[in-house]
Design an enzyme around this catalytic site. Structure first.
Site, PDB file in Angstrom:
ATOM      1  N   ARG A 226       0.840  -1.203   0.000  1.00  0.00           N
ATOM      2  CA  ARG A 226       0.000   0.000   0.000  1.00  0.00           C
ATOM      3  C   ARG A 226       0.875   1.252   0.000  1.00  0.00           C
ATOM      4  NH1 ARG A 226      -3.817  -3.453   3.038  1.00  0.00           N
ATOM      5  NH2 ARG A 226      -2.673  -3.247   4.997  1.00  0.00           N
TER       6      ARG A 226
ATOM      7  N   PHE B  82     -11.380  -4.579  -5.911  1.00  0.00           N
ATOM      8  CA  PHE B  82     -11.349  -5.496  -4.767  1.00  0.00           C
ATOM      9  C   PHE B  82     -10.888  -4.706  -3.545  1.00  0.00           C
ATOM     10  CE2 PHE B  82     -10.152  -7.845  -8.621  1.00  0.00           C
ATOM     11  CZ  PHE B  82     -11.155  -8.812  -8.685  1.00  0.00           C
TER      12      PHE B  82
ATOM     13  N   ASP C 178     -16.063  -3.220  -4.635  1.00  0.00           N
ATOM     14  CA  ASP C 178     -16.027  -4.461  -3.870  1.00  0.00           C
ATOM     15  C   ASP C 178     -17.419  -5.077  -3.881  1.00  0.00           C
ATOM     16  OD1 ASP C 178     -13.793  -5.637  -1.794  1.00  0.00           O
ATOM     17  OD2 ASP C 178     -15.818  -6.229  -1.210  1.00  0.00           O
TER      18      ASP C 178
ATOM     19  N   CYS D 219      -2.546 -13.420  -4.410  1.00  0.00           N
ATOM     20  CA  CYS D 219      -2.233 -14.077  -3.134  1.00  0.00           C
ATOM     21  C   CYS D 219      -2.431 -15.590  -3.237  1.00  0.00           C
ATOM     22  CB  CYS D 219      -3.073 -13.501  -2.006  1.00  0.00           C
ATOM     23  SG  CYS D 219      -4.860 -13.745  -2.204  1.00  0.00           S
TER      24      CYS D 219
END
Length: 396
Positions: A212, A228, A250, A340
């Site tokens: 971030r 997302f 989202d 991920c």
């Protein structure tokens, strides 16, 4: 102690200190151990190899704790391992005025397979992911209270992986005071509301903290799409760095509501913030079809591949969202894209983004390779621990 004997030639991974033994490597079990018990692991010729805990119901039948023949697995053993993991995060303790949310124990990579411990301000959020570590839950909880003196400890073992261990999900307050419904934590001086009892993972995506901050370095003056978005993490960092406007997408209305409050908490009300509840794939197609463009796009999707037979479908999904993102980026735009899915390697992920760039007919430069932060270390013997990968790219 009960003994697990391996088939001839199957000791190689143990000698290389990999912490998993799969059921197919086992020749026989001597004694009558219960699942969850600590066992010795020996080669076919009887040579001592390691100690770990057993679970016949799992494909990973033994998870190793020590390769030291003299080391006993008891409360003192777990105290030493916890203390070592905590001490390894000393850098985070020293900057706690700016960051008070980080991982303290990272399972296999801290040689405590099945155990996750995250710090959120004065609270701990813990996951007991395997039967073997579940058997030590009371001991580990007591040790964490002794070593860290938190205000409370929350369990967030409500995850699918426990089903593979023959365990039901579990969540609730283990010790101390229950956390507030919205606990405020700090990252690099920014503040975030976290729901420890009901939020995703252990409450927040701590593994993206440094990513971030990295994305924020490219954000000033850019119009941003945060896809997302969950509770707005990437968007809030970007807003603080000067991005405006910021569109957050989202599927969860609850996450978006918390994102809106997080923007207010960080005094970003003067930014133009748009919150869109919807499927990211469909929203991206809509932006492409209507000609909507951005200067910065962040793609931080959930895990797409949980099993090897899902990797091909996952790569199609990653390619699709990156292909559409590249079509809605203006020249000199920045794409920050992440995966991920541990089963999708960094090399494969880069190939997927390469394919998306070819199909989108955009020239793309890689500016940064991104990974998980140092509080989520990767044990050299356990490459499976390197699950998070990302690219920050410029579209020419």
């Amino acid at each position: 102690m009960d003994v697990v004997y391996l088939k001839p030639g199957r000791e190689k991974s143990v000698l290389r200190r990999h912490p998993w033994i799969f059921s197919g490597a086992i020749q026989r079990i001597a004694g009558h151990p219960a699942d969850g018990d600590v066992v010795e692991v020996r080669a076919a010729d009887g040579t001592f190899l390691a100690r770990g805990y057993l679970n016949r119901h799992s494909q990973i039948a033994v998870r190793l704790l020590t390769w030291n023949t003299a080391e006993v697995i008891d409360a003192a053993f777990f105290r030493r391992r916890l203390q070592r993991a905590i001490d390894a995060r000393a850098a985070f303790h020293s900057i706690s005025t700016a960051t008070d949310a980080y991982r303290l124990v990272h399972a296999e990579s801290d040689l405590l397979p099945g155990l996750i411990v995250d710090r959120y301000a004065d609270y701990l959020s813990v996951q007991f992911l395997t039967l073997g570590i579940e058997c030590w839950k009371q001991t580990l909880t007591s040790l964490l209270l002794e070593l860290l003196d938190p205000q409370g400890i929350v369990e967030r073992s409500d995850v699918d992986v426990r089903e593979k261990e023959g365990l039901p999900g579990a969540a609730g307050v283990l010790a101390g005071e229950p956390p507030p419904e919205r606990l405020v934590v700090r990252e690099h001086g920014l503040r975030f509301y976290v729901d420890l009892l009901h939020g995703q993972k252990t409450g927040f995506y701590l593994d993206q903290r440094e990513n971030r901050a990295a994305v924020a370095r490219y954000a000033a003056g850019r119009e941003m799409l945060n896809a997302f978005s969950f509770t707005g993490g990437f968007g809030i960092y970007a807003a603080a760095a000067g991005a405006n406007p910021i569109v957050n997408v989202d599927t969860s209305a609850e996450a978006l509501a918390l994102a809106e409050d997080n923007f207010r908490l960080n005094r970003q009300e003067d930014r133009e913030i748009d919150l869109i509840e919807g499927d990211v794939f469909q929203v991206l197609r809509g932006f492409r079809d209507t000609g909507r463009q951005f200067d910065l796009v962040v793609l931080d999707p959930p895990k797409f591949a949980y099993r090897r037979d899902q990797v091909e479908r996952a790569t199609r999904g990653y390619k699709d969202i990156n292909w559409m993102a590249l079509q809605i980026l203006r020249p000199d735009g920045i794409l920050a894209t992440f995966s991920c899915s541990g089963l999708v390697s960094a090399e494969l992920f880069q190939k997927v983004v390469f394919g998306a760039a070819v199909d989108a007919q955009r020239d793309v430069q890689i500016l940064e390779y991104r990974s998980q932060p140092p509080d989520h270390p990767v044990l050299l013997y356990f490459p499976e621990g390197a699950y998070l990968k990302g690219l920050i790219c410029r579209v020419l």
